[in-house]
Design an enzyme around this catalytic site. Structure first.
Site, PDB file in Angstrom:
ATOM      1  N   ASP A  32     -11.505   0.836  -3.330  1.00 31.22           N
ATOM      2  CA  ASP A  32     -11.677  -0.265  -2.384  1.00 31.22           C
ATOM      3  C   ASP A  32     -12.354   0.214  -1.108  1.00 31.22           C
ATOM      4  O   ASP A  32     -13.178  -0.490  -0.523  1.00 31.22           O
ATOM      5  CB  ASP A  32     -10.312  -0.883  -2.034  1.00 31.22           C
ATOM      6  N   TYR A  35     -16.033   0.574  -1.701  1.00 27.97           N
ATOM      7  CA  TYR A  35     -16.643  -0.758  -1.785  1.00 27.97           C
ATOM      8  C   TYR A  35     -16.804  -1.354  -0.387  1.00 27.97           C
ATOM      9  O   TYR A  35     -17.851  -1.915  -0.052  1.00 27.97           O
ATOM     10  CB  TYR A  35     -15.769  -1.664  -2.656  1.00 27.97           C
ATOM     11  N   ASP A  36     -15.753  -1.216   0.438  1.00 27.99           N
ATOM     12  CA  ASP A  36     -15.828  -1.731   1.809  1.00 27.99           C
ATOM     13  C   ASP A  36     -16.929  -1.045   2.599  1.00 27.99           C
ATOM     14  O   ASP A  36     -17.579  -1.665   3.445  1.00 27.99           O
ATOM     15  CB  ASP A  36     -14.484  -1.534   2.525  1.00 27.99           C
ATOM     16  N   GLU A 106      16.159 -10.536 -17.689  1.00 27.81           N
ATOM     17  CA  GLU A 106      14.970 -10.688 -18.529  1.00 27.81           C
ATOM     18  C   GLU A 106      13.961  -9.593 -18.192  1.00 27.81           C
ATOM     19  O   GLU A 106      13.915  -9.133 -17.049  1.00 27.81           O
ATOM     20  CB  GLU A 106      14.302 -12.047 -18.294  1.00 27.81           C
ATOM     21  N   LYS A 108      10.431  -8.093 -17.026  1.00 30.40           N
ATOM     22  CA  LYS A 108       9.373  -8.586 -16.138  1.00 30.40           C
ATOM     23  C   LYS A 108       8.023  -8.272 -16.789  1.00 30.40           C
ATOM     24  O   LYS A 108       7.587  -7.123 -16.816  1.00 30.40           O
ATOM     25  CB  LYS A 108       9.469  -7.927 -14.760  1.00 30.40           C
ATOM     26  N   CYS A 413      -8.087   1.443  25.818  1.00 25.57           N
ATOM     27  CA  CYS A 413      -8.434   2.159  24.582  1.00 25.57           C
ATOM     28  C   CYS A 413      -9.241   1.246  23.662  1.00 25.57           C
ATOM     29  O   CYS A 413      -8.758   0.193  23.228  1.00 25.57           O
ATOM     30  CB  CYS A 413      -7.168   2.631  23.876  1.00 25.57           C
TER      31      CYS A 413
END
EC number: 6.5.1.2
Length: 662
Positions: A32, A35-36, A106, A108, A413
């Site tokens: 990511d 890509y950025d 159950e 997941k 800053c």
């Protein structure tokens, strides 16, 4: 074609290529962060193109029409150890004042959530979960799933079925012969989100149904039986138990046999079986209180730590981040990991160039859990945490008792100012399309946006800075940006409070403050008086001492007061509108004291808030009602002295059930 145009075209081609890999083929080749970086480079060359991309959006869900969920498809709270499960069970027992609660266990399923709507038994619409409130219309694609019921015999009215769509492991191996997908979940998601339903039909999608809305069932186990009777696929692995041991036993049994299943699971879901109790428990801001996902153990991988760099956040905290050689962990490419603070680096003796073990558990940010010292090169230096801010050069400070190191120059800053600006325009705040990270940095460096109010006076100063003459900016892109800013001059109070980026004020705290104070003027005037008295603020249910101190600090600074005055002169901040305007408790301040017998204090607070009341722990002349249970404390005497109306538990029950006081 100029060199700049060639570079722009090359970057655009690269971005388009990776968009297809990620959104359609679900097989990303880069991280990511990488890509950025491509998008940032394009933004530097051509802001107009970048702004257009930001407004249209790259994700494939933009291609589908939207479906609003009548009941939100909320996510689940997660637990990663037995203590988390024990805490969940204890909490719901306290809330309901019940010693024994039946829990349905159950598996997941690691797939894609869906909702299917039936009208008089006929399948009419299907949607993805989306953001939980609005999903994507995938009706035609779900209709292609083999064995998915198109008609339900004997069903009248509206019925909603929810479940999980997946691809089995054996089917995935056949489908992925050309190595197109990273894992079965990505393959299922990519297959369901196809514009061409014929492509979806060619993919081996399957599903499990687990929820029914609009039926007459009284328990989750009855819901599963009903779904199966209607012809839906229901997971056969389920167990009813009333004990922590039973819950953990089911987890261990499924965990040990999970590789024998022909589909991926990533944990166990625990649900309160009784639907009446589920309704009483209600929801938090993000998840139902009646359910928990106990996620399977974390996935680990080894890689090299290239470099440790320091990020300066909007509140001035210096956060160390590990830049890693990208490694695939459970189907996700990880290139960065959190190092938390300097104490964590010292404790684990983490150094640049080390071979490290990375842990990834669910949605938690990847972390370094172990360092291979045997692989460390001789004379590798320890990492030295900076004594000055890497952005502005100011000497950093550390408050006694805190691990965080901070830059104190919040108004000088550059990094802090820019991060505050980015937060202000972010999706959950003002959500200004076209003002992405790169645009904020560009406008700051240009001098156009130096503080938050500058965003809304941008148009007045454009000629002064000759934006149209800046590389890549033209009349069209400027008009798009100004229109986006103009469209955000009206905002709800909770989003406004959140947008300010005040320390400890996240979305939940912002909503609590908005619900209590209702209007901006009420909130602002109350905050101005904090230095003399913060008891009312601390008394708000869910607002603690840290939040109060942070707000007091924020409002004690003239810079912030001026910023708020300049900002609100440009905006319309909407007051909170109650869904309980007809309730006798709407906008009433309520305080509880003593022990309630019929319901827990937690449930009583939830019921009061549902009816529009403001729950506080601080009793004052502003309090409308004191709800007194058994053995009330000093608040009872104080309420009598102040003339506050007192309701006993019987009267309280009449109010919440009938809406009357007498």
């Amino acid at each position: 074609m100029t060199n700049l145009e060639k570079m722009r075209e090359k970057l655009q081609d690269q971005i388009n290529y990776h968009n297809v890999l990620y959104h359609q083929k679900n097989k990303p080749e880069i991280s990511d962060a990488e890509y950025d970086e491509l998008k940032k480079k394009l933004a530097e060359i051509e802001p107009e193109i970048y702004a257009t991309q930001e407004s249209v959006g790259a994700p494939p869900d933009e291609r589908f029409s939207k479906v609003e969920h009548q009941e939100p498809m909320l996510s689940l709270e997660n637990a990663y150890d037995e203590q988390g499960v024990e805490k969940f069970l204890s909490k719901i027992k306290r809330f309901l004042i019940e010693d024994k609660i039946e829990i349905l266990c159950e598996p997941k399923i690691d797939g894609l959530s869906f909702s299917a709507i039936y009208e008089d038994g006929r399948f009419v619409k299907a949607a993805t979960r989306g953001d939980g409130f609005v999903g994507e219309d995938v009706t035609h694609n779900v209709a292609t799933i083999k064995g998915f019921p198109k008609f339900l015999q004997g069903v009248q009215g509206r019925l909603e079925v929810r479940g999980e769509i997946y691809i089995s492991n054996s089917d995935f191996l056949k489908l992925n012969e050309n190595d197109e997908f990273a894992n079965p979940r990505n393959a299922a998601a990519g297959s369901l989100k196809q514009l061409d339903a014929n492509i979806t039909a060619s993919r081996p999608l399957r599903y499990f149904a687990y929820s029914l809305i609009g039926g007459a069932e009284k328990s989750q186990s009855e819901v599963l039986n009903k779904l199966e009777a209607l012809g839906f696929c229901v997971n056969e692995h389920q167990s009813l138990t009333s004990s922590l041991d039973g819950m953990l036993k089911f987890y261990n049994e499924v965990y040990n046999c999970r590789y024998n299943l022909d589909y991926d699971i990533d944990g166990i879901v625990y649900k309160v079986n009784d639907l009446v109790l589920q309704n009483r428990l209600g929801n938090t801001h993000k998840a139902p209180r009646s359910a928990l996902a106990y996620k399977f153990s974390a996935v680990y991988a080894k890689t090299k730590l290239n470099k440790i760099f320091i990020q300066v956040g909007r509140t001035g905290v210096l956060t160390p981040v590990a830049d890693l050689v990208p490694v695939n962990i459970g189907g996700v490419l990880v290139s960065r990991a959190s190092l938390h603070n300097q104490d964590e680096i010292k404790r684990k003796d983490i150094r640049e160039g080390d071979i490290v073990t990375i842990k990834r558990a669910g949605d938690v940010i990847p972390q370094i859990v172990e360092v291979s010292r045997d692989s460390r090169l001789p004379n590798t230096p320890e990492f030295v945490f900076p004594e000055v801010c890497p952005e502005c050069g100011s000497k950093v400070r550390q408050v006694e008792g805190e691990a965080a190191v901070r830059c104190p120059e919040e108004f000088a800053c550059k990094a802090q100012i820019i991060e505050k600006l980015k937060h202000f325009v972010s999706k959950d705040a003002f959500d200004i399309v076209g003002l992405g990270d790169k645009q904020i940095e560009f406008f700051y460096d240009l001098g156009l946006i130096k503080q938050i109010p500058d965003i809304f006076t941008l148009e007045e100063r454009l000629d002064e800075f000759n934006l149209e003459e800046q590389s890549g900016w033209g009349k069209k892109s400027i008009a798009h940006l100004l229109n986006a800013i103009q469209s955000r001059r009206v905002i709800t109070l909770d989003r406004f409070i959140f947008s300010l980026g005040i320390r400890f004020i996240g979305q939940v705290a912002a909503e609590l403050l908005a619900d209590y104070y209702v209007s901006y003027d009420n909130w602002y005037n109350s905050m101005i008086e904090l230095s003399s008295d913060n008891t009312e603020l601390v008394g708000i249910d869910g607002i603690g001492k840290k939040v109060a101190e942070s707000l007091e600090s924020f409002f004690s600074k003239e810079h912030n007061i001026k910023m708020l005055n300049d900002l609100t002169a440009c905006l319309q901040i909407l007051p909170v509108s109650s869904n309980s305007s007809n309730s006798v408790l709407n906008n009433k301040i309520i305080v509880f004291t003593g022990k309630l017998l019929a319901m827990s204090r937690g449930e009583a607070k939830v019921r009061a808030k549902t009816l529009g009341a403001k729950v506080s722990s601080h009793l004052s002349a502003k309090t409308d009602y004191l709800i007194a249970g058994e053995k009330p404390g000093s608040k009872y005497k104080k309420a009598v002295e102040l003339g506050v109306e007192i309701l006993d538990e019987d009267q309280w029950h009449k109010v919440i059930s009938l809406g009357v006081f007498k």
